[in-house]
Design an enzyme around this catalytic site. Structure first.
Site, PDB file in Angstrom:
ATOM      1  N   ASN A  20       0.866  -1.179   0.000  1.00  0.00           N
ATOM      2  CA  ASN A  20       0.000   0.000   0.000  1.00  0.00           C
ATOM      3  C   ASN A  20       0.908   1.236   0.000  1.00  0.00           C
ATOM      4  O   ASN A  20       1.492   1.573   1.020  1.00  0.00           O
ATOM      5  CB  ASN A  20      -0.889  -0.035   1.249  1.00  0.00           C
ATOM      6  N   TRP A  21       0.995   1.863  -1.161  1.00  0.00           N
ATOM      7  CA  TRP A  21       1.944   2.980  -1.289  1.00  0.00           C
ATOM      8  C   TRP A  21       1.425   4.270  -0.647  1.00  0.00           C
ATOM      9  O   TRP A  21       2.157   5.240  -0.521  1.00  0.00           O
ATOM     10  CB  TRP A  21       2.257   3.243  -2.762  1.00  0.00           C
ATOM     11  N   LYS A  22       0.155   4.301  -0.290  1.00  0.00           N
ATOM     12  CA  LYS A  22      -0.449   5.499   0.301  1.00  0.00           C
ATOM     13  C   LYS A  22      -0.175   6.716  -0.597  1.00  0.00           C
ATOM     14  O   LYS A  22      -0.127   6.565  -1.816  1.00  0.00           O
ATOM     15  CB  LYS A  22       0.058   5.678   1.737  1.00  0.00           C
ATOM     16  N   GLY A  24       5.023   1.219   4.872  1.00  0.00           N
ATOM     17  CA  GLY A  24       6.360   1.813   4.762  1.00  0.00           C
ATOM     18  C   GLY A  24       7.376   0.952   4.020  1.00  0.00           C
ATOM     19  O   GLY A  24       8.085   1.439   3.129  1.00  0.00           O
ATOM     20  N   GLU A  77      -5.491  -5.115  10.424  1.00  0.00           N
ATOM     21  CA  GLU A  77      -4.462  -4.104  10.675  1.00  0.00           C
ATOM     22  C   GLU A  77      -4.768  -3.380  11.987  1.00  0.00           C
ATOM     23  O   GLU A  77      -5.531  -2.407  12.003  1.00  0.00           O
ATOM     24  CB  GLU A  77      -4.431  -3.093   9.534  1.00  0.00           C
ATOM     25  N   GLY A  88       2.440   2.030  10.887  1.00  0.00           N
ATOM     26  CA  GLY A  88       3.391   3.129  10.764  1.00  0.00           C
ATOM     27  C   GLY A  88       4.079   3.486  12.070  1.00  0.00           C
ATOM     28  O   GLY A  88       4.766   4.498  12.160  1.00  0.00           O
ATOM     29  N   HIS A 132      -9.257   1.198   4.825  1.00  0.00           N
ATOM     30  CA  HIS A 132      -7.978   1.403   5.520  1.00  0.00           C
ATOM     31  C   HIS A 132      -8.189   2.327   6.723  1.00  0.00           C
ATOM     32  O   HIS A 132      -8.976   3.275   6.654  1.00  0.00           O
ATOM     33  CB  HIS A 132      -6.935   1.990   4.562  1.00  0.00           C
TER      34      HIS A 132
HETATM   35  P1  PGA Z   1       2.932   0.110   7.747  1.00  0.00           P
HETATM   36  O1  PGA Z   1       1.486   0.332   7.091  1.00  0.00           O
HETATM   37  O2  PGA Z   1       3.473  -1.165   7.152  1.00  0.00           O
HETATM   38  O3  PGA Z   1       3.724   1.322   7.369  1.00  0.00           O
HETATM   39  O4  PGA Z   1       2.715  -0.011   9.217  1.00  0.00           O
HETATM   40  C1  PGA Z   1       0.602  -0.739   6.882  1.00  0.00           C
HETATM   41  C2  PGA Z   1      -0.664  -0.230   6.258  1.00  0.00           C
HETATM   42  O5  PGA Z   1      -1.069   0.908   6.576  1.00  0.00           O
HETATM   43  O6  PGA Z   1      -1.292  -0.923   5.446  1.00  0.00           O
END
Ligand code: PGA
Length: 249
Positions: A9-11, A234, A166, A172, A94
């Site tokens: 997930n590149w956000k 990340g 999640e 994050g 999400h």
């Molecule tokens: P993260 O994010 O690996 O940076 O904790 C996971 C996500 O939000 O899907």
């Protein structure tokens, strides 16, 4: 048999140049055949990512979608628009969208319905917040999230559902759920599905873990019986890290 999946997930990261560089690096790697590998770039990079991954095993997913078919929703993207550029999978629910854009279980139920009606595959995200875990209500929270958004679907729709547990406190933050914590929740989710539908459907549903999955913890997490892969934030922005996670089964 359910599939093992690693989705990045590149956000709101990776512009045109960065998308090209990252996908070039991923394309250069030999990917395991038994793992579905997906990336979810921003809307503006979806077409680019589709082009760059043509004739590769890497799949491209969207990060969001509107529940309406079309209309006066400035800034929004419809299921049909995604299908029009051959995007077959969409992330819904999400925690960042729930927290910053007021997505609720009820509004997500509408998005889920639209996605399924359009034949899209969904990576459905859910998970408890820190306080909810401290208050020991995390099982209830997760059950509610799944029940409201997904459990009215007919069994036939579940071939298009991938779940992503999640815990919000692990996203994050560098703090991961322990493999045992992830397994406990994943097993609970599978039981819920078995009760609502049947055991075979539960066994066939891929349940991903997300929240600070990194190369140094992926193997341990993925080795858990009911963990079928990961949704990676990340670490998905760095080709080496993402590839190590893809190879971590
Ligand atoms: P993260 O994010 O690996 O940076 O904790 C996971 C996500 O939000 O899907």
């Amino acid at each position: 048999m359910r599939k093992q999946i690693v989705a990045g997930n590149w956000k709101m990261n990776n512009d045109t140049l960065e998308t090209a560089a990252l996908l070039d690096a991923l394309n250069a790697a030999a990917l395991p055949e038994d793992v579905r590998v997906m990336v979810a770039p921003a809307f503006t990079q979806l077409t680019q990512a589709k082009t760059l991954t043509e004739n590769t095993a890497i799949e491209v997913a969207a990060q969001n979608m509107n529940a309406a078919a079309s209309g006066a929703y400035t800034g929004e993207i419809s299921a049909k628009m995604l299908l029009g550029i051959d995007i077959q999978t969409v992330i819904l629910g999400h925690s960042e969208r729930r927290a910053y854009y007021n997505e609720t279980d009820a509004s997500l139920a509408e998005k889920v319905t639209t996605a399924i009606e359009n034949g899209l595959e969904i990576i459905f995200c859910f998970g408890e917040e820190l306080q909810e875990r401290k208050d020991n209500v995390h099982f209830d929270v997760i059950e509610r999230q799944l029940r409201v958004a997904l459990f009215d679907l007919p069994a036939s729709a579940w071939k298009n559902i991938i779940l992503a547990y999640e815990p919000v406190w692990a996203i994050g933050t560098g703090e991961t759920a322990s493999p045992e914590q992830a397994q406990e929740i994943h097993a609970f989710i599978r039981q819920l599905i078995a009760k609502q539908y049947d055991a075979a459907l539960a066994e066939n549903t891929s349940i991903l873990y997300g929240g600070s999955v990194k190369p140094n913890n992926a193997t341990e997490i993925f080795s858990m019986q009911d963990v079928d892969g990961g949704l990676i934030g990340g670490a998905a922005l760095n080709a080496d890290d993402f590839l190590k996670i893809v190879m971590a089964f």
